[in-house]
Design a protein around this motif. Structure first.
Motif, PDB file in Angstrom:
ATOM      1  N   GLN A   1      26.527  39.258 -25.448  1.00  0.00           N
ATOM      2  CA  GLN A   1      26.039  40.449 -24.755  1.00  0.00           C
ATOM      3  C   GLN A   1      24.550  40.707 -25.009  1.00  0.00           C
ATOM      4  OE1 GLN A   1      28.514  43.844 -25.652  1.00  0.00           O
ATOM      5  NE2 GLN A   1      30.412  42.765 -25.160  1.00  0.00           N
ATOM      6  N   TYR A   2      23.980  39.992 -25.960  1.00  0.00           N
ATOM      7  CA  TYR A   2      22.567  40.190 -26.284  1.00  0.00           C
ATOM      8  C   TYR A   2      21.692  39.205 -25.525  1.00  0.00           C
ATOM      9  CZ  TYR A   2      24.200  42.886 -30.345  1.00  0.00           C
ATOM     10  OH  TYR A   2      24.798  43.807 -31.164  1.00  0.00           O
ATOM     11  N   SER A   3      20.531  39.661 -25.087  1.00  0.00           N
ATOM     12  CA  SER A   3      19.543  38.732 -24.549  1.00  0.00           C
ATOM     13  C   SER A   3      18.921  37.957 -25.704  1.00  0.00           C
ATOM     14  CB  SER A   3      18.442  39.493 -23.798  1.00  0.00           C
ATOM     15  OG  SER A   3      17.645  40.234 -24.714  1.00  0.00           O
ATOM     16  N   PHE A   4      18.271  36.837 -25.384  1.00  0.00           N
ATOM     17  CA  PHE A   4      17.641  36.061 -26.444  1.00  0.00           C
ATOM     18  C   PHE A   4      16.494  36.840 -27.095  1.00  0.00           C
ATOM     19  CE2 PHE A   4      19.694  32.648 -23.972  1.00  0.00           C
ATOM     20  CZ  PHE A   4      20.432  32.077 -24.995  1.00  0.00           C
ATOM     21  N   ALA A   5      15.805  37.675 -26.336  1.00  0.00           N
ATOM     22  CA  ALA A   5      14.741  38.511 -26.902  1.00  0.00           C
ATOM     23  C   ALA A   5      15.327  39.506 -27.896  1.00  0.00           C
ATOM     24  CB  ALA A   5      13.993  39.243 -25.790  1.00  0.00           C
ATOM     25  N   GLN A   6      16.470  40.090 -27.564  1.00  0.00           N
ATOM     26  CA  GLN A   6      17.131  41.018 -28.484  1.00  0.00           C
ATOM     27  C   GLN A   6      17.569  40.302 -29.759  1.00  0.00           C
ATOM     28  OE1 GLN A   6      20.110  42.357 -25.635  1.00  0.00           O
ATOM     29  NE2 GLN A   6      19.247  44.443 -25.636  1.00  0.00           N
ATOM     30  N   LEU A   7      18.109  39.104 -29.600  1.00  0.00           N
ATOM     31  CA  LEU A   7      18.540  38.345 -30.771  1.00  0.00           C
ATOM     32  C   LEU A   7      17.365  38.024 -31.691  1.00  0.00           C
ATOM     33  CD1 LEU A   7      21.145  35.834 -29.282  1.00  0.00           C
ATOM     34  CD2 LEU A   7      21.597  37.730 -30.839  1.00  0.00           C
ATOM     35  N   ARG A   8      16.217  37.692 -31.120  1.00  0.00           N
ATOM     36  CA  ARG A   8      15.050  37.364 -31.944  1.00  0.00           C
ATOM     37  C   ARG A   8      14.580  38.564 -32.756  1.00  0.00           C
ATOM     38  NH1 ARG A   8      13.167  34.256 -27.395  1.00  0.00           N
ATOM     39  NH2 ARG A   8      11.737  35.921 -26.793  1.00  0.00           N
ATOM     40  N   ARG A   9      14.770  39.770 -32.201  1.00  0.00           N
ATOM     41  CA  ARG A   9      14.368  40.966 -32.947  1.00  0.00           C
ATOM     42  C   ARG A   9      15.388  41.335 -34.024  1.00  0.00           C
ATOM     43  NH1 ARG A   9      12.658  42.551 -27.720  1.00  0.00           N
ATOM     44  NH2 ARG A   9      14.575  43.729 -27.352  1.00  0.00           N
ATOM     45  N   LEU A  10      16.654  41.086 -33.739  1.00  0.00           N
ATOM     46  CA  LEU A  10      17.711  41.459 -34.679  1.00  0.00           C
ATOM     47  C   LEU A  10      17.894  40.437 -35.793  1.00  0.00           C
ATOM     48  CD1 LEU A  10      20.494  42.697 -32.217  1.00  0.00           C
ATOM     49  CD2 LEU A  10      19.244  44.115 -33.858  1.00  0.00           C
ATOM     50  N   VAL A  11      17.722  39.163 -35.452  1.00  0.00           N
ATOM     51  CA  VAL A  11      18.015  38.072 -36.379  1.00  0.00           C
ATOM     52  C   VAL A  11      16.774  37.208 -36.547  1.00  0.00           C
ATOM     53  CG1 VAL A  11      19.521  36.122 -36.891  1.00  0.00           C
ATOM     54  CG2 VAL A  11      20.416  38.068 -35.583  1.00  0.00           C
ATOM     55  N   GLY A  12      16.228  37.195 -37.750  1.00  0.00           N
ATOM     56  CA  GLY A  12      15.120  36.300 -38.063  1.00  0.00           C
ATOM     57  C   GLY A  12      15.671  35.009 -38.641  1.00  0.00           C
ATOM     58  N   VAL A  13      15.238  33.876 -38.114  1.00  0.00           N
ATOM     59  CA  VAL A  13      15.786  32.583 -38.528  1.00  0.00           C
ATOM     60  C   VAL A  13      14.679  31.668 -39.023  1.00  0.00           C
ATOM     61  CG1 VAL A  13      17.123  30.573 -37.828  1.00  0.00           C
ATOM     62  CG2 VAL A  13      17.651  32.804 -36.843  1.00  0.00           C
ATOM     63  N   VAL A  14      14.900  31.093 -40.179  1.00  0.00           N
ATOM     64  CA  VAL A  14      14.024  30.043 -40.695  1.00  0.00           C
ATOM     65  C   VAL A  14      14.814  28.745 -40.651  1.00  0.00           C
ATOM     66  CG1 VAL A  14      12.670  29.223 -42.650  1.00  0.00           C
ATOM     67  CG2 VAL A  14      12.869  31.685 -42.214  1.00  0.00           C
ATOM     68  N   PRO A  15      14.510  27.855 -39.694  1.00  0.00           N
ATOM     69  CA  PRO A  15      15.307  26.631 -39.545  1.00  0.00           C
ATOM     70  C   PRO A  15      14.974  25.605 -40.617  1.00  0.00           C
ATOM     71  CG  PRO A  15      13.488  26.614 -37.999  1.00  0.00           C
ATOM     72  CD  PRO A  15      13.433  27.943 -38.705  1.00  0.00           C
ATOM     73  N   GLN A  16      15.816  24.583 -40.710  1.00  0.00           N
ATOM     74  CA  GLN A  16      15.563  23.499 -41.669  1.00  0.00           C
ATOM     75  C   GLN A  16      14.228  22.832 -41.392  1.00  0.00           C
ATOM     76  OE1 GLN A  16      18.543  20.514 -42.450  1.00  0.00           O
ATOM     77  NE2 GLN A  16      20.206  21.954 -42.040  1.00  0.00           N
ATOM     78  N   GLN A  17      13.939  22.600 -40.129  1.00  0.00           N
ATOM     79  CA  GLN A  17      12.719  21.905 -39.729  1.00  0.00           C
ATOM     80  C   GLN A  17      11.699  22.943 -39.296  1.00  0.00           C
ATOM     81  OE1 GLN A  17      13.059  18.697 -40.426  1.00  0.00           O
ATOM     82  NE2 GLN A  17      10.988  18.188 -39.806  1.00  0.00           N
ATOM     83  N   ALA A  18      10.644  23.111 -40.067  1.00  0.00           N
ATOM     84  CA  ALA A  18       9.618  24.106 -39.740  1.00  0.00           C
ATOM     85  C   ALA A  18       8.904  23.717 -38.446  1.00  0.00           C
ATOM     86  CB  ALA A  18       8.610  24.218 -40.877  1.00  0.00           C
ATOM     87  N   VAL A  19       8.889  24.613 -37.477  1.00  0.00           N
ATOM     88  CA  VAL A  19       8.271  24.352 -36.184  1.00  0.00           C
ATOM     89  C   VAL A  19       7.279  25.464 -35.874  1.00  0.00           C
ATOM     90  CG1 VAL A  19       8.652  24.088 -33.707  1.00  0.00           C
ATOM     91  CG2 VAL A  19      10.329  23.164 -35.320  1.00  0.00           C
ATOM     92  N   LEU A  20       6.032  25.087 -35.606  1.00  0.00           N
ATOM     93  CA  LEU A  20       5.009  26.037 -35.180  1.00  0.00           C
ATOM     94  C   LEU A  20       4.643  25.750 -33.727  1.00  0.00           C
ATOM     95  CD1 LEU A  20       2.656  26.057 -38.302  1.00  0.00           C
ATOM     96  CD2 LEU A  20       4.448  27.704 -37.723  1.00  0.00           C
ATOM     97  N   PHE A  21       4.196  26.794 -33.038  1.00  0.00           N
ATOM     98  CA  PHE A  21       3.861  26.669 -31.628  1.00  0.00           C
ATOM     99  C   PHE A  21       2.352  26.550 -31.458  1.00  0.00           C
ATOM    100  CE2 PHE A  21       7.512  29.720 -31.909  1.00  0.00           C
ATOM    101  CZ  PHE A  21       8.489  28.774 -31.649  1.00  0.00           C
ATOM    102  N   THR A  22       1.931  25.821 -30.456  1.00  0.00           N
ATOM    103  CA  THR A  22       0.513  25.671 -30.163  1.00  0.00           C
ATOM    104  C   THR A  22      -0.089  27.028 -29.821  1.00  0.00           C
ATOM    105  OG1 THR A  22       0.965  23.469 -29.277  1.00  0.00           O
ATOM    106  CG2 THR A  22      -1.166  24.450 -28.731  1.00  0.00           C
ATOM    107  N   GLY A  23      -1.253  27.308 -30.380  1.00  0.00           N
ATOM    108  CA  GLY A  23      -1.932  28.586 -30.147  1.00  0.00           C
ATOM    109  C   GLY A  23      -2.724  28.962 -31.378  1.00  0.00           C
ATOM    110  N   THR A  24      -2.471  30.140 -31.916  1.00  0.00           N
ATOM    111  CA  THR A  24      -3.111  30.595 -33.142  1.00  0.00           C
ATOM    112  C   THR A  24      -2.037  31.039 -34.129  1.00  0.00           C
ATOM    113  OG1 THR A  24      -3.265  32.914 -32.458  1.00  0.00           O
ATOM    114  CG2 THR A  24      -5.099  31.448 -31.829  1.00  0.00           C
TER     115      THR A  24
END
Length: 225
Positions: A73-96
């Motif tokens: 029932q949650y959107s992915f944006a809602q899930l990102r605000r409710l649940v912070g996840v640190v995955p096994q493989q650290a991934v950073l996004f291009t930008g700053t």
């Protein structure tokens, strides 16, 4: 005394891939404010459970609920605000660095970002970068060391002040002192807030001293709770 409300509930959950069971009839509840450690060997289903909570997959059978509502029932944006996840493989996004820190919290202030960087033991090397928060992040974060990427990934998960923080082998790329420093900081943050922490590891020795509760997984099921 009243028990804390249930923030995560898995009820008779089964998930398979190409006829191979990954989770079998898994039932689990997590209450608000818990510091739960999930331990198990590789392939025991620990990361698969986390993937279900984040909706990278949906269960074949059974239900996964967050805060009393089906996770679907949650959107992915809602899930990102409710649940912070640190995955096994650290991934950073291009930008700053700032772009990465604001990924799940677009309105996060510099003060909030620096607080998260301090907890993740990343503030010192970020201050040493030209531009600091505006320092560039190349594709996959290749202009940072593995340990720096891991620390930035932890900070990014903390910026939105999630209700649930999930750390999947979060310190695998760090030396023992760096591991202990970060886990000590997260334990302190947990005690000072109502945040629920779920820490996933293959080694009970590394994480037992932080836990309010430990479960052991094996072959997709909870063996000890």
């Amino acid at each position: 005394m009243n028990e804390s409300p249930i923030v995560l509930a898995c009820e008779d959950v089964t998930l398979g891939y190409e006829h191979k069971p990954l989770l079998e009839h898994l039932t689990l509840t997590v209450r608000a404010g818990d510091y739960l450690c999930i331990v198990g060997e590789n392939g025991s289903g620990k990361s698969t459970l986390i993937d279900l909570v984040c909706r990278f997959y949906d269960a074949d059978n059974g239900g996964v609920a967050l805060f009393g509502h089906d996770v679907k029932q949650y959107s992915f944006a809602q899930l990102r605000r409710l649940v912070g996840v640190v995955p096994q493989q650290a991934v950073l996004f291009t930008g700053t660095i700032r772009d990465n820190m604001q990924w799940a919290a677009p309105g996060a202030s510099d003060e909030e970002i620096w607080q998260a960087l301090e907890i993740a033991q990343a503030a010192e090397f970020v201050r040493g970068k030209p531009g600091m928060l505006d320092a560039p992040v190349e594709t996959a974060g290749r202009n940072f060391s593995g340990g720096q990427r891991q620390r930035l990934t932890i900070a990014r998960a903390l910026v939105p002040k999630p209700k649930i923080l999930i750390l999947d082998e979060p310190t695998a790329g760090l030396d023992p002192q760096g591991r202990d420093d970060i886990l000590d900081q997260i334990a302190y943050l947990h005690k000072q807030s109502d945040m629920t922490v779920i820490l996933v590891s293959h080694s009970m020795e590394d994480i037992a001293r932080y836990a309010d509760r430990i479960i052991v997984m094996n072959k997709g099921s909870v063996m000890y709770n």
